[in-house]
Write an enzyme that holds these catalytic residues in place. Structure first.
Site, PDB file in Angstrom:
ATOM      1  N   LYS A 108       1.063  -1.269  -0.178  1.00 23.73           N
ATOM      2  CA  LYS A 108      -0.125  -0.154  -0.004  1.00 23.73           C
ATOM      3  C   LYS A 108       0.965   1.230  -0.129  1.00 23.73           C
ATOM      4  O   LYS A 108       0.535   2.155  -0.665  1.00 23.73           O
ATOM      5  CB  LYS A 108      -0.930   0.046   1.304  1.00 23.73           C
ATOM      6  CG  LYS A 108      -1.814  -1.093   1.212  1.00 23.73           C
ATOM      7  CD  LYS A 108      -3.284  -0.727   1.857  1.00 23.73           C
ATOM      8  CE  LYS A 108      -4.480  -1.701   1.161  1.00 23.73           C
ATOM      9  NZ  LYS A 108      -5.298  -2.381   2.071  1.00 23.73           N
TER      10      LYS A 108
ATOM     11  N   LYS B  63      -3.398  -9.934  -6.339  1.00 20.02           N
ATOM     12  CA  LYS B  63      -4.558 -10.534  -5.888  1.00 20.02           C
ATOM     13  C   LYS B  63      -5.920  -9.699  -6.349  1.00 20.02           C
ATOM     14  O   LYS B  63      -5.789  -8.648  -6.668  1.00 20.02           O
ATOM     15  CB  LYS B  63      -4.623 -10.228  -4.587  1.00 20.02           C
ATOM     16  CG  LYS B  63      -5.585 -10.827  -3.494  1.00 20.02           C
ATOM     17  CD  LYS B  63      -5.271 -10.139  -2.113  1.00 20.02           C
ATOM     18  CE  LYS B  63      -6.592  -9.099  -1.829  1.00 20.02           C
ATOM     19  NZ  LYS B  63      -6.603  -8.837  -0.447  1.00 20.02           N
TER      20      LYS B  63
ATOM     21  N   LYS C 272     -11.527  -6.286  -4.003  1.00 15.03           N
ATOM     22  CA  LYS C 272     -12.709  -5.470  -4.078  1.00 15.03           C
ATOM     23  C   LYS C 272     -12.590  -3.953  -4.053  1.00 15.03           C
ATOM     24  O   LYS C 272     -13.188  -3.587  -4.622  1.00 15.03           O
ATOM     25  CB  LYS C 272     -13.673  -5.881  -3.133  1.00 15.03           C
ATOM     26  CG  LYS C 272     -13.289  -5.719  -1.497  1.00 15.03           C
ATOM     27  CD  LYS C 272     -14.624  -6.062  -0.637  1.00 15.03           C
ATOM     28  CE  LYS C 272     -14.027  -6.685   0.593  1.00 15.03           C
ATOM     29  NZ  LYS C 272     -13.010  -6.073   1.465  1.00 15.03           N
TER      30      LYS C 272
HETATM   31  P1  AMP Z   1     -10.751  -8.322   2.426  1.00 19.11           P
HETATM   32  O1  AMP Z   1     -11.492  -8.275   1.107  1.00 19.11           O
HETATM   33  O2  AMP Z   1      -9.128  -7.766   2.261  1.00 19.11           O
HETATM   34  O3  AMP Z   1     -11.453  -7.693   3.578  1.00 19.11           O
HETATM   35  O4  AMP Z   1     -10.474  -9.854   2.752  1.00 19.11           O
HETATM   36  C1  AMP Z   1     -11.454 -10.613   3.590  1.00 19.11           C
HETATM   37  C2  AMP Z   1     -11.257 -12.150   3.241  1.00 19.11           C
HETATM   38  O5  AMP Z   1     -11.223 -12.495   1.892  1.00 19.11           O
HETATM   39  C3  AMP Z   1      -9.601 -12.510   3.849  1.00 19.11           C
HETATM   40  O6  AMP Z   1      -9.641 -13.518   4.565  1.00 19.11           O
HETATM   41  C4  AMP Z   1      -9.015 -12.610   2.502  1.00 19.11           C
HETATM   42  O7  AMP Z   1      -7.834 -13.372   2.556  1.00 19.11           O
HETATM   43  C5  AMP Z   1      -9.982 -13.070   1.590  1.00 19.11           C
HETATM   44  N1  AMP Z   1      -9.685 -12.720   0.132  1.00 19.11           N
HETATM   45  C6  AMP Z   1      -9.859 -11.536  -0.088  1.00 19.11           C
HETATM   46  N2  AMP Z   1      -9.269 -11.346  -1.448  1.00 19.11           N
HETATM   47  C7  AMP Z   1      -9.026 -12.739  -2.009  1.00 19.11           C
HETATM   48  C8  AMP Z   1      -8.695 -13.322  -3.002  1.00 19.11           C
HETATM   49  N3  AMP Z   1      -8.400 -12.542  -4.141  1.00 19.11           N
HETATM   50  N4  AMP Z   1      -8.376 -14.692  -3.057  1.00 19.11           N
HETATM   51  C9  AMP Z   1      -8.625 -15.328  -1.947  1.00 19.11           C
HETATM   52  N5  AMP Z   1      -9.079 -14.849  -0.764  1.00 19.11           N
HETATM   53  C10 AMP Z   1      -9.484 -13.563  -0.828  1.00 19.11           C
END
Ligand code: AMP
Ligand code: TRP
Length: 333
Positions: free
Chosen positions: A113, A197, A200
């Site tokens: 970031k 990755k 969202k």
């Molecule tokens: P976040 O969207 O960063 O709040 O992530 C929430 C959960 O979703 C966490 O457990 C992340 O590790 C998982 N996660 C988010 N994006 C991915 C992705 N592209 N592939 C696998 N897991 C993801």
């Protein structure tokens, strides 16, 4: 009576969830919800680290409705909103006085970031830096045994374990040492840049599939996903040389519960366009069910709020108990 192990996990309501969230996190949450005592949180305090949302409340309710639509059962799990349980912020401060800042500098999520915002130094806040301490507080407050997360959160989990161990060494058995539960497939990657990755909060929404995308949009996004120029086309799992195809195989493997070797055999004779059609259809099958449930509950805000009120109340009792123990040993009670 058998005491169940505790599971804690959370997602930031920084946008509507993606199939990366579904595959990396929520699918596991559902698989274990009948086995453990699970606390699934909406991490709105984490979401304010990198954006100024004017609709965070709405996004938090969308996230809750998506949890339920994906199959998270509010009758057996505690579902709560991070900002409403003040113990998270209180423990965050205390733990931040026990963490050497050099440790925080090594966190890859912060470093990436930091690089992204390099030209916008006003975006690099102290909150972004201490983010892993808040995440640690979330986990340790509930004496968590297991944390189901995607692969990208592995380093943060190691960080949490280290803090818990150091604190326990100094003060006795205050925290349970949490263990990560990470799916084997690794991470779902961005559609237009399969080295990154799927996120969202990506500024280009063609990089991700939102759980609320309409079928035509899913088809279009998957159709435009980057693959490779192998001629003849080869449907083979090879993360290093064929990251785009490997990502599509990963998605298909999880959504159809089929292992990759069997998929490679079954799809041996088709071209990339045909593979994409199959993947888009499978995604649409699952999104159809999720969206049907989502739209049937999203406007029932009293119902949604009542789930949070009850979840927050239950969560607070556990969190308070741990914070009291911490206050006692550091002599501020
Ligand atoms: P976040 O969207 O960063 O709040 O992530 C929430 C959960 O979703 C966490 O457990 C992340 O590790 C998982 N996660 C988010 N994006 C991915 C992705 N592209 N592939 C696998 N897991 C993801
Ligand atoms: N940091 C996590 C992510 O972005 C979300 C999160 C916040 C979390 N607190 C947590 C995950 C506690 C697991 C446990 O993916």
């Amino acid at each position: 009576m058998l005491i169940k192990n505790i599971v804690f996990s959370a997602i930031q309501p920084s946008n509507n969830l993606t199939i990366g969230n579904y595959i990396g996190a929520i699918k596991q949450w559902i698989n274990i919800q009948n086995i453990y005592k699970c606390i699934y949180c909406i991490a709105d305090l984490h979401a304010i680290t990198n954006n100024n949302f004017n609709n965070l409340k709405t996004l938090s309710l969308n996230t809750l409705a998506l949890y339920l639509a994906c199959g998270v059962d509010p009758d057996i799990n505690i579902i709560c909103l991070q900002s409403k349980i003040v113990e998270h912020s209180q423990l965050h401060w205390i733990l931040s006085c026990y963490v050497n800042w050099n440790k925080l500098k090594r966190m890859t999520q912060f470093k990436s970031k930091y690089m992204t915002y390099n030209h916008l130094s006003n975006k690099i806040t102290a909150g972004l830096f201490t983010y892993p301490i808040l995440m640690t507080s979330d986990i340790l407050l509930y004496q968590t045994n297991y944390v189901p997360v995607g692969y990208d959160q592995k380093q943060h989990l190691e960080f949490s374990r280290d803090i818990a161990k150091n604190f326990n060494k100094k003060y006795g058995n205050i925290f349970t040492i949490p263990k990560p539960l990470i799916p084997k497939i690794g991470k779902i990657t961005s559609l237009l840049n399969p080295m990154k990755k799927m996120s969202k909060s990506d500024i280009n929404d063609n990089n991700y599939i939102s759980l609320l995308d309409k079928p035509e949009l899913v088809k279009k996004k998957i159709n435009n996903a980057i693959t490779d120029s192998d001629n003849p086309p080869i449907i083979k799992y090879d993360l290093k040389n064929k990251p785009g195809i490997s990502n599509l195989l990963n998605i298909l493997s999880v959504l159809t519960n089929t292992n990759i070797i069997d998929l490679e055999k079954d799809l041996n004779n088709i071209n990339y366009k045909q593979l994409k059609k199959i993947v888009a259809n499978e995604i649409n099958n699952i999104l159809f069910k999720i969206q049907k449930k989502y739209f049937s509950i999203r406007n029932k805000e009293r119902y949604l709020n009542s789930i949070l009120i009850s979840g927050n109340r239950k969560a607070k009792i556990i969190a308070e108990n741990t914070l009291n123990k911490v206050h006692k040993v550091i002599n501020i009670k």
